[in-house]
Design an enzyme around this catalytic site. Structure first.
Site, PDB file in Angstrom:
ATOM      1  N   PHE A 167       0.808  -1.224   0.000  1.00  0.00           N
ATOM      2  CA  PHE A 167       0.000   0.000   0.000  1.00  0.00           C
ATOM      3  C   PHE A 167       0.835   1.264   0.000  1.00  0.00           C
ATOM      4  CE2 PHE A 167      -2.653  -3.221   2.099  1.00  0.00           C
ATOM      5  CZ  PHE A 167      -3.613  -3.304   1.118  1.00  0.00           C
ATOM      6  N   CYS A 168       2.156   1.104   0.048  1.00  0.00           N
ATOM      7  CA  CYS A 168       3.022   2.282   0.059  1.00  0.00           C
ATOM      8  C   CYS A 168       2.686   3.209  -1.101  1.00  0.00           C
ATOM      9  CB  CYS A 168       4.473   1.873  -0.095  1.00  0.00           C
ATOM     10  SG  CYS A 168       5.091   0.896   1.263  1.00  0.00           S
ATOM     11  N   THR A 169       2.922   4.486  -0.907  1.00  0.00           N
ATOM     12  CA  THR A 169       2.729   5.464  -1.978  1.00  0.00           C
ATOM     13  C   THR A 169       4.063   6.132  -2.281  1.00  0.00           C
ATOM     14  OG1 THR A 169       0.501   5.913  -1.185  1.00  0.00           O
ATOM     15  CG2 THR A 169       1.480   7.552  -2.645  1.00  0.00           C
TER      16      THR A 169
END
Ligand SMILES: *[C@@H]1O[C@H](CO)[C@@H](O)[C@H](O)[C@H]1NC(C)=O
Ligand SMILES: *[C@@H]1O[C@H](CO)[C@@H](O)[C@H](O)[C@H]1NC(C)=O
Ligand SMILES: *[C@@H]1O[C@H](CO)[C@@H](O)[C@H](O)[C@H]1NC(C)=O
Length: 326
Positions: free
Chosen positions: A115-117
């Site tokens: 889910f990292c951005t």
């Protein structure tokens, strides 16, 4: 109650929640033997805390019965780990006063959340800004987050953000050259990672980031290295350079085939895209990028830290540990 306060760092303004905090910064000398390099951590952390934190991360990743069973195997693998990582991991185990198998496991246990951005963006003058949120469902990592300045011949060679005990980098900057972040594509398993590293002699994703920061002569060279060298798991590498248009997302699989998308790379959530669109290109700055990375759910309960950076102005590299964005 959480308050917002604004900090003036140079000419840049950061508004942060009062519960967010700057991680410690430590100089690690690449001129020192690998075994001794990470010794300065002893001045920053209580060793008992480091040991407990490592145990917590390992226990949450590796089932207890497996952990005991694999210790001798992992220990045997140690001799296949390339330098300088083998030396650094041995040194870390020695000052942790712990079994080297545990530090090896720790270095393979992190499965950075998908889910990292990561965002690379450009303002109207062609300045490049790179921001990233690192998500990982483990509270203890907030207190292990660390900005590391790697020194060579008395100069800053490169810097990055990592967790105490972990020798790789998922976020980093080579001054005046490029910035890089890694986002996991699929969660690999720690044991697949180890097998792949040892049998296929592939590089862990975060070690290739370090090597690229250390060796690449410019943005283009960094893109080529990160696109080609075999790695142990599928990943996105996001890079920003120092000139207009220098921004890419490299979609990697293990073997080396890669898709390369040019600027405007943005990886993560539609919400980030909306917030960035709302900001508008003439309002892009380190501060507005930080704000985009603070919007819910780009920043969320498991976001450990936010880093914003720009290789052309390396002194502005900024990390905040996030206090459970909601
Ligand atoms: C992190 O450190 C703070 C301050 O020392 C402490 O209050 C908190 O409990 C720690 N959190 C974890 C998860 O260890
Ligand atoms: C870290 O290294 C840099 C570059 O050599 C130096 O300017 C700085 O004072 C060092 N910081 C600490 C805390 O030793
Ligand atoms: C953001 O802007 C780009 C380019 O104008 C557009 O393609 C994209 O659909 C927009 N995204 C959102 C979520 O508004």
């Amino acid at each position: 109650m959480k308050l917002q306060i604004c900090l003036f760092l140079g000419v840049t303004v950061f508004c942060v929640s009062t519960a967010d905090f700057s991680p410690p910064v430590v100089n690690i000398s690449l001129d020192a033997p690998a075994y001794q390099r990470w010794a300065p951590l002893k001045n920053l952390y209580d060793i008992d805390f480091l040991r407990k934190a490592a145990a917590e991360v390992i226990d949450s990743t590796v089932p207890k019965w497996v952990h005991e069973a694999v210790k001798p195997i992992v220990k045997a693998l140690e001799k296949y780990i390339p330098q300088p990582y083998a030396g650094e991991i041995q040194g870390m185990a020695s000052f942790y006063g712990t079994d080297i198998a545990d530090i090896v496991l720790l270095n393979f246990a992190y499965e950075v959340s998908a889910f990292c951005t990561s965002i690379v963006t450009q303002d109207t003058k062609g300045n490049i800004y790179h921001g990233r949120n690192l998500d990982y469902p483990h509270d203890v990592l907030r207190n292990l987050t660390l900005d590391v300045v790697f020194i060579k011949n008395g100069q800053v060679a490169y810097r990055g953000t990592t967790f105490a005990g972990y020798v790789g980098l998922w976020t980093g900057q080579s001054p005046k050259k490029f910035t890089v972040s890694g986002n996991e594509r699929n969660k690999g398993h720690w044991w697949e990672n180890i097998i792949s590293a040892v049998l296929l002699k592939s590089s862990p994703v975060s070690w290739l980031v370090r090597e690229t920061l250390e060796s690449a002569v410019d943005f283009q060279d960094a893109v080529v290295r990160l696109a080609k060298v075999p790695i142990i798991t599928d990943v996105y590498y996001i890079l920003g350079g120092v000139r207009a248009g220098e921004g890419v997302v490299i979609t990697r699989d293990r073997s080396g085939s890669a898709d390369i998308w040019p600027l405007d790379p943005l990886l993560g959530k539609d919400v980030a895209m909306k917030a960035l669109n709302a900001t508008g290109q003439n309002h892009i700055s380190m501060d507005s990028l930080y704000k985009v990375l603070s919007v819910n759910p780009v920043c969320n309960r498991i976001t450990v830290y936010t880093t914003v950076m720009s290789a052309a102005t390396p002194e502005k590299y900024t990390t905040f540990v996030r206090d459970m964005c909601m």
